[in-house]
Design an enzyme around this catalytic site. Structure first.
Site, PDB file in Angstrom:
ATOM      1  N   LYS A   1      22.504  25.526  -4.483  1.00  0.00           N
ATOM      2  CA  LYS A   1      22.961  26.350  -3.247  1.00  0.00           C
ATOM      3  C   LYS A   1      23.358  27.882  -3.612  1.00  0.00           C
ATOM      4  CE  LYS A   1      26.914  27.500  -1.085  1.00  0.00           C
ATOM      5  NZ  LYS A   1      26.452  28.976  -0.480  1.00  0.00           N
TER       6      LYS A   1
ATOM      7  N   GLU B   1      32.444  27.712 -14.311  1.00  0.00           N
ATOM      8  CA  GLU B   1      32.468  28.897 -14.901  1.00  0.00           C
ATOM      9  C   GLU B   1      33.182  30.000 -13.751  1.00  0.00           C
ATOM     10  OE1 GLU B   1      31.643  29.617 -18.134  1.00  0.00           O
ATOM     11  OE2 GLU B   1      30.483  27.918 -18.484  1.00  0.00           O
TER      12      GLU B   1
ATOM     13  N   CYS C   1      31.343  38.539 -14.725  1.00  0.00           N
ATOM     14  CA  CYS C   1      32.578  37.777 -14.993  1.00  0.00           C
ATOM     15  C   CYS C   1      33.037  38.144 -16.394  1.00  0.00           C
ATOM     16  CB  CYS C   1      31.931  36.318 -15.131  1.00  0.00           C
ATOM     17  SG  CYS C   1      30.596  36.111 -16.014  1.00  0.00           S
TER      18      CYS C   1
ATOM     19  N   GLU D   1      41.950  40.049 -11.261  1.00  0.00           N
ATOM     20  CA  GLU D   1      40.496  40.384 -11.576  1.00  0.00           C
ATOM     21  C   GLU D   1      39.942  41.420 -10.531  1.00  0.00           C
ATOM     22  OE1 GLU D   1      37.640  37.263 -10.997  1.00  0.00           O
ATOM     23  OE2 GLU D   1      36.169  38.343 -12.490  1.00  0.00           O
TER      24      GLU D   1
END
Ligand code: NAP
Length: 474
Positions: A173, A246, A280, A377
């Protein structure tokens, strides 16, 4: 407008509800995709389960050949896939340091080929007069993969290639914001793979949630935010799914006092700002010694002012737009918070007028802990620079994060830099580099940045279970 379908059991599947996919450079839709729902998850899992016995029983050399053939498919359609990636993510075709959709599709090919070449060995632990003990590696069953919007095609390849190489079947997905290149790739992969081996469904979070709780899925591999990772982990507990997560990062870089600020600035700028910081393992907090602080900040701000921001389809563009309006608003809120708390915005710090979700590349000086842009972040084109005088203090600040994806140390003294890098609390530590991943070296996070690793032989192990076979000889 192009329409892209889900692929279930080798068959294109649409739905009454359509999802519009916008090009972030214009803010206007350029494609529609089927809006799937949890029923489609059931159908896709059933198809993947039917396909599993034959696929897992396919001779290893044949599976290796077919995974290589998927790389051929990517290669043959590289230009088309690059354009789709640029349209859905906004990233340039080339881009700053060539980290654009060319790298995304090129990386997808490289990762696929390396994964095709991996061995699945049988270990012999004992072979004597008493017994022979072998350790075999067996596929798990159906792997569910959920991907984010920043590197949609490359991350889907990171998930599905080792899963397939190991003999699992897959239900995938993509993020609703960026499903297009993935759908097109799975459509093309239909020429290589038996039906049901690789299925893709689109839809919102309810589709992802249905996958993570589905009893027919043996393992979830997820790349995305830490909060969503926690949701998936909770749902996965229902049938003890194996997990690779992750998740988010807030990578620190520490510049030691022996570095020439003018020389190092372009490299630091590149690793912080490529793909607009929406990677990331981008450099997200920069710790600079007091002795070079002003010079390095000035140089970074100069580079931010010069970088060419625009539509990714334009060959001259180095940075595209932020991928979506919510992310642009979030990034701006962090900048405003820092400004309100006394930071100096040396460049950028504002939306760029016009269509699309553009944001001026932003360098923030006098950043410190307690500012959201340091503690959270940012995942956008903003770099906070933090001044330090004592390197032990810089290390402590770098490690004072819940995240632990990557980190770096920059110095002419390789020995000192390596020793310091080893003390960073993160899954990957780089010296005079940042975010430099490659298909044969393990990559993953510690702390809240995830569970497990991807890439190479280490990553492949996560798609296999061990079976010990002991044959008595007496
Ligand atoms: P996200 O909001 O967590 O979404 C990622 C995926 O999860 C999307 O496909 C999303 O579907 C789906 N999803 C949302 N809610 C779900 C739920 N309750 N259950 C199951 N699936 C659900 O992340 P993002 O904003 O797309 O990605 C940015 C984040 O990813 C950043 O934190 C970044 O650091 C991290 N990231 C990490 C790595 C790494 O390797 N560690 C790599 C890239 C990105 P919808 O799109 O349909 O909502």
């Amino acid at each position: 407008m192009h329409h892209f379908n889900m692929i279930i059991d080798g068959t294109p599947v649409s739905s009454a509800r359509l999802i519009e996919v916008a090009n972030p450079a214009t803010g206007r839709p350029f494609a529609t995709v089927a809006g799937g729902d949890p029923d489609h998850v059931d159908q896709a899992v059933a198809a993947a389960r039917r396909a599993f016995p034959a696929w897992s029983g396919t001779p290893d050399a044949e599976r290796r050949r077919l995974v290589n053939a998927l790389a051929d498919v990517l290669e043959a359609h590289m230009a088309e896939l690059m354009e789709l990636v640029t349209q859905e993510t906004g990233k340039p075709l080339g881009g700053l340091n060539q980290v654009g959709s060319g790298m995304e599709v090129g990386g997808a090919i490289a990762w696929t080929r390396v994964t095709a070449g991996l061995d699945i060995p049988v270990d012999v632990l004992q072979d004597n007069d008493d017994a022979r003990i072998e350790v075999h590696r067996k596929p798990l069953g159906v792997v569910g993969s959920i991907t984010p919007w920043n590197w949609p095609l490359m991350i889907c390849v990171w998930h599905i290639m080792p899963a397939l190489r190991a003999g699992n079947t897959v239900v995938l997905k993509p993020a609703s914001l960026t499903p297009v290149a993935t759908l097109r790739f799975v459509e093309l992969a239909g020429a290589v793979l038996p039906k049901g081996v690789l299925n893709v469904i689109t839809g919102d979070a309810d589709v992802g949630a249905a996958m993570s709780g589905h009893p027919g899925i043996a393992k979830m591999v997820f790349t995305g935010s830490t909060p969503t990772g926690r949701h998936i982990m909770r749902s996965a507990a229902a049938n003890l799914k194996r997990l690779t997560l992750e998740l988010g990062g807030n990578d620190a870089g520490i510049v030691l006092p022996d570095v020439d600020p003018v020389q190092v600035a372009p490299k630091l700028f590149g690793v912080a700002f490529h793909n607009n910081g929406q990677t990331c393992a981008c450099l997200k907090r920069l710790y600079v010694h007091d002795s070079q602080y002003d010079a390095l900040c000035a140089e970074l701000a100069r580079l931010a002012g010069e970088v060419r921001v625009g539509n990714g389809l334009d060959a001259a563009t180095q940075l595209g737009p932020v991928q979506n309006p919510a992310q642009r608003n979030f990034v701006h809120a962090l900048v405003e918070d820092a400004r309100a708390k006394g930071a100096r915005v040396l460049s950028g710090g504002h939306f760029i007028d016009g269509d699309g979700y553009f944001y001026a590349p932003t360098v923030i000086a006098d950043a410190r802990p307690g500012m959201r842009v340091v503690d959270e972040e940012q995942f956008g084109p903003v770099l906070p620079v933090i001044r330090y005088t004592d390197v032990e203090d810089a290390l402590a600040q770098a490690n004072a994060s819940d995240n632990g994806l990557g980190g770096s140390v920059w110095s002419a003294d390789i020995g000192a830099a390596t020793a310091l890098a080893r003390r960073l609390e993160c899954g990957s530590a780089w010296v005079n580099e940042h975010g430099a991943i490659q298909p044969d070296a393990p990559f993953g996070g510690v702390k809240q940045s995830g569970i497990g690793v991807e890439f190479g032989a280490y990553g492949l192990e996560e798609y296999l279970s061990l079976q010990t076979v002991k044959v008595m000889k007496r």
